[in-house]
Write an enzyme that holds these catalytic residues in place. Structure first.
Site, PDB file in Angstrom:
ATOM      1  N   ASN A   1      -3.212  -8.718   0.338  1.00  0.00           N
ATOM      2  CA  ASN A   1      -4.428  -8.193   0.960  1.00  0.00           C
ATOM      3  C   ASN A   1      -5.480  -9.308   0.976  1.00  0.00           C
ATOM      4  O   ASN A   1      -5.850  -9.828  -0.088  1.00  0.00           O
ATOM      5  CB  ASN A   1      -4.890  -6.981   0.131  1.00  0.00           C
TER       6      ASN A   1
ATOM      7  N   ASP B   1      -8.617  -9.159   2.277  1.00  0.00           N
ATOM      8  CA  ASP B   1      -9.983  -8.667   2.525  1.00  0.00           C
ATOM      9  C   ASP B   1     -11.064  -9.551   1.903  1.00  0.00           C
ATOM     10  O   ASP B   1     -12.116  -9.791   2.500  1.00  0.00           O
ATOM     11  CB  ASP B   1     -10.173  -7.270   1.906  1.00  0.00           C
ATOM     12  N   HIS B   2     -10.795 -10.008   0.668  1.00  0.00           N
ATOM     13  CA  HIS B   2     -11.893 -10.654  -0.047  1.00  0.00           C
ATOM     14  C   HIS B   2     -12.092 -12.114   0.328  1.00  0.00           C
ATOM     15  O   HIS B   2     -13.088 -12.723  -0.056  1.00  0.00           O
ATOM     16  CB  HIS B   2     -11.762 -10.415  -1.550  1.00  0.00           C
TER      17      HIS B   2
ATOM     18  N   ARG C   1     -21.945 -15.861   3.699  1.00  0.00           N
ATOM     19  CA  ARG C   1     -22.721 -16.864   4.414  1.00  0.00           C
ATOM     20  C   ARG C   1     -22.974 -16.506   5.877  1.00  0.00           C
ATOM     21  O   ARG C   1     -23.656 -17.232   6.588  1.00  0.00           O
ATOM     22  CB  ARG C   1     -21.975 -18.211   4.385  1.00  0.00           C
TER      23      ARG C   1
ATOM     24  N   HIS D   1      -7.953  -4.206   5.243  1.00  0.00           N
ATOM     25  CA  HIS D   1      -8.657  -2.918   5.316  1.00  0.00           C
ATOM     26  C   HIS D   1      -9.877  -3.088   6.213  1.00  0.00           C
ATOM     27  O   HIS D   1     -10.817  -3.801   5.851  1.00  0.00           O
ATOM     28  CB  HIS D   1      -9.071  -2.502   3.897  1.00  0.00           C
TER      29      HIS D   1
ATOM     30  N   ARG E   1     -12.936  -1.630   7.060  1.00  0.00           N
ATOM     31  CA  ARG E   1     -13.819  -0.556   6.580  1.00  0.00           C
ATOM     32  C   ARG E   1     -14.771  -0.143   7.682  1.00  0.00           C
ATOM     33  O   ARG E   1     -15.112  -0.934   8.558  1.00  0.00           O
ATOM     34  CB  ARG E   1     -14.591  -1.018   5.341  1.00  0.00           C
TER      35      ARG E   1
ATOM     36  N   ARG F   1     -17.668  -4.372   6.050  1.00  0.00           N
ATOM     37  CA  ARG F   1     -18.272  -5.258   5.047  1.00  0.00           C
ATOM     38  C   ARG F   1     -17.439  -6.503   4.777  1.00  0.00           C
ATOM     39  O   ARG F   1     -17.958  -7.501   4.316  1.00  0.00           O
ATOM     40  CB  ARG F   1     -18.549  -4.509   3.747  1.00  0.00           C
ATOM     41  N   HIS F   2     -16.136  -6.424   5.022  1.00  0.00           N
ATOM     42  CA  HIS F   2     -15.359  -7.671   4.897  1.00  0.00           C
ATOM     43  C   HIS F   2     -14.590  -7.963   6.187  1.00  0.00           C
ATOM     44  O   HIS F   2     -15.026  -8.766   6.993  1.00  0.00           O
ATOM     45  CB  HIS F   2     -14.493  -7.711   3.616  1.00  0.00           C
TER      46      HIS F   2
ATOM     47  N   GLU G   1      -5.000  -0.974   6.729  1.00  0.00           N
ATOM     48  CA  GLU G   1      -5.567   0.099   5.909  1.00  0.00           C
ATOM     49  C   GLU G   1      -6.790   0.646   6.612  1.00  0.00           C
ATOM     50  O   GLU G   1      -7.657  -0.137   7.030  1.00  0.00           O
ATOM     51  CB  GLU G   1      -6.005  -0.439   4.559  1.00  0.00           C
TER      52      GLU G   1
ATOM     53  N   THR H   1     -15.225  -0.307  -3.944  1.00  0.00           N
ATOM     54  CA  THR H   1     -13.860  -0.464  -3.462  1.00  0.00           C
ATOM     55  C   THR H   1     -13.291   0.943  -3.314  1.00  0.00           C
ATOM     56  O   THR H   1     -13.987   1.914  -3.591  1.00  0.00           O
ATOM     57  CB  THR H   1     -13.027  -1.329  -4.443  1.00  0.00           C
ATOM     58  N   THR H   2     -12.035   1.044  -2.866  1.00  0.00           N
ATOM     59  CA  THR H   2     -11.447   2.365  -2.664  1.00  0.00           C
ATOM     60  C   THR H   2     -11.252   3.011  -4.035  1.00  0.00           C
ATOM     61  O   THR H   2     -10.396   2.593  -4.804  1.00  0.00           O
ATOM     62  CB  THR H   2     -10.105   2.234  -1.915  1.00  0.00           C
TER      63      THR H   2
ATOM     64  N   GLU I   1       1.617   5.273  -0.903  1.00  0.00           N
ATOM     65  CA  GLU I   1       1.226   4.156  -1.766  1.00  0.00           C
ATOM     66  C   GLU I   1       0.507   4.763  -2.956  1.00  0.00           C
ATOM     67  O   GLU I   1      -0.519   5.444  -2.797  1.00  0.00           O
ATOM     68  CB  GLU I   1       0.327   3.161  -1.024  1.00  0.00           C
TER      69      GLU I   1
ATOM     70  N   HIS J   1      -3.554  -1.582  -5.998  1.00  0.00           N
ATOM     71  CA  HIS J   1      -4.966  -1.531  -6.397  1.00  0.00           C
ATOM     72  C   HIS J   1      -5.134  -1.989  -7.842  1.00  0.00           C
ATOM     73  O   HIS J   1      -4.585  -1.387  -8.755  1.00  0.00           O
ATOM     74  CB  HIS J   1      -5.598  -0.143  -6.226  1.00  0.00           C
ATOM     75  N   GLY J   2      -5.895  -3.061  -7.968  1.00  0.00           N
ATOM     76  CA  GLY J   2      -6.279  -3.552  -9.285  1.00  0.00           C
ATOM     77  C   GLY J   2      -5.202  -4.330 -10.024  1.00  0.00           C
ATOM     78  O   GLY J   2      -5.390  -4.708 -11.185  1.00  0.00           O
TER      79      GLY J   2
ATOM     80  N   GLY K   1      -4.543  -7.729  -3.726  1.00  0.00           N
ATOM     81  CA  GLY K   1      -5.553  -8.535  -3.063  1.00  0.00           C
ATOM     82  C   GLY K   1      -6.526  -9.215  -3.991  1.00  0.00           C
ATOM     83  O   GLY K   1      -6.439 -10.419  -4.244  1.00  0.00           O
ATOM     84  N   HIS K   2      -7.447  -8.432  -4.538  1.00  0.00           N
ATOM     85  CA  HIS K   2      -8.597  -8.995  -5.234  1.00  0.00           C
ATOM     86  C   HIS K   2      -8.225 -10.039  -6.291  1.00  0.00           C
ATOM     87  O   HIS K   2      -8.800 -11.124  -6.347  1.00  0.00           O
ATOM     88  CB  HIS K   2      -9.407  -7.845  -5.870  1.00  0.00           C
TER      89      HIS K   2
HETATM   90  N1  PXP Z   1      -3.776  -0.837  -1.584  1.00  0.00           N
HETATM   91  C1  PXP Z   1      -4.801  -0.154  -1.045  1.00  0.00           C
HETATM   92  C2  PXP Z   1      -4.503   1.102  -0.301  1.00  0.00           C
HETATM   93  C3  PXP Z   1      -6.131  -0.625  -1.146  1.00  0.00           C
HETATM   94  O1  PXP Z   1      -7.134   0.078  -0.601  1.00  0.00           O
HETATM   95  C4  PXP Z   1      -6.359  -1.847  -1.796  1.00  0.00           C
HETATM   96  C5  PXP Z   1      -7.745  -2.400  -1.870  1.00  0.00           C
HETATM   97  O2  PXP Z   1      -8.225  -2.615  -0.597  1.00  0.00           O
HETATM   98  C6  PXP Z   1      -5.251  -2.530  -2.334  1.00  0.00           C
HETATM   99  C7  PXP Z   1      -3.972  -1.994  -2.223  1.00  0.00           C
HETATM  100  C8  PXP Z   1      -5.414  -3.842  -3.031  1.00  0.00           C
HETATM  101  O3  PXP Z   1      -6.192  -3.679  -4.178  1.00  0.00           O
HETATM  102  P1  PXP Z   1      -6.717  -4.949  -4.951  1.00  0.00           P
HETATM  103  O4  PXP Z   1      -7.577  -5.702  -3.992  1.00  0.00           O
HETATM  104  O5  PXP Z   1      -7.471  -4.380  -6.096  1.00  0.00           O
HETATM  105  O6  PXP Z   1      -5.511  -5.741  -5.360  1.00  0.00           O
END
Ligand code: PXP
Length: 249
Positions: A9, A11-12, A20, A45, A47, A51-52, A75, A105-106, A156, A198-199, A220-221
């Protein structure tokens, strides 16, 4: 155990770029780099507040994933706007997520049980368009059954609570992992493909990746954070190694 796919992912990367208001760093370049080191697919994702990831990012990500023959996992919230963007791009997969504007975040899974009447027609239209639809849910039997009932092909499982419990040393972490295992087995029995995300970080990836019914993790993060210290390629490669070790590969 079967090999687990890794969806990265990005996104970040867009979060840092947007700090910036300019074009650097480019999430599309990050996606290319992730695919080059063996990411099985790209997750992004879009959103509602943009935002990203931006609409232009989705256009570009869809194009590079198509060119490279790799899946894009789009997403999105269950809204008419997001549905029409998904139908315009027809990504390999769409993962339906809950969204609150004020959240960072979600925060939780999609409530498919309560939202069944709204979600089912969206799943039907996306599926008809050739998109593989996933519901991002808490590890809960009723949510799993509802995801099956609305016609999703994939669930998921939200690993956020487990990962947070591990990070904070909460005694309840083991019980949450058990709930993830049970939900994965239930979903698999219902014929759903099971993903998780997630996480997840280097510490939590192995217990999650060892759940036999899982087919894909979306991360992702942590990977984007780790890229600051060791680079994106090595961070993804290390995650890949830990996933493979957990599967006994
Ligand atoms: N899966 C889903 C459905 C998510 O919404 C996210 C966060 O956007 C992730 C996975 C990835 O989570 P993380 O960025 O915490 O790894």
């Amino acid at each position: 155990m079967s090999r687990l796919r890794l969806g990265v992912n990005i996104d970040h990367v867009a979060t840092v770029r947007n700090a910036r208001g300019e074009g650097y760093p480019d999430p599309v370049r990050a996606a290319e780099a992730a695919l080059a080191v063996g990411a099985d697919g790209i997750t992004a994702h879009l959103r509602e507040d943009r935002r990203h990831i931006s609409d232009a990012d989705i256009d570009a990500l869809a194009a590079i994933c198509r060119r490279r023959g790799r899946p894009l996992n789009f997403e999105c919230a269950v809204t008419p706007e997001m549905e029409s963007i998904a139908l315009a791009h027809r990504p390999h997969a769409a993962c339906l997520v809950p969204e609150r504007r004020e959240e960072r975040t979600t925060e939780g899974g999609l409530d498919v049980v309560r939202g069944q009447a709204t979600i089912a027609p969206v799943v039907a239209r996306m599926t008809e368009a050739g998109i593989r639809v996933s519901c991002f849910i808490e590890p809960d039997a009723a949510q799993v059954a509802a995801a099956r009932a609305v016609g999703a092909q994939v669930v998921e499982l939200h690993t956020g609570a487990y990962c947070q419990a591990v990070r904070e040393g909460q005694p309840g972490a083991a019980a949450i992992l058990e709930r993830l295992k049970t939900a994965a087995a239930e979903a698999h029995c219902l014929g759903l493909e099971v993903h998780a995300g997630h996480g997840i970080d280097y510490e939590t990836v192995k217990p999650v990746a060892a759940i036999p019914e899982l087919r894909e993790l979306n991360i992702g993060h942590f990977l984007i954070g780790e890229a600051i210290f060791i680079g994106l390629g090595p961070a993804i490669q290390r995650m890949r190694e830990l996933m493979d070790e957990a599967r006994g590969a």
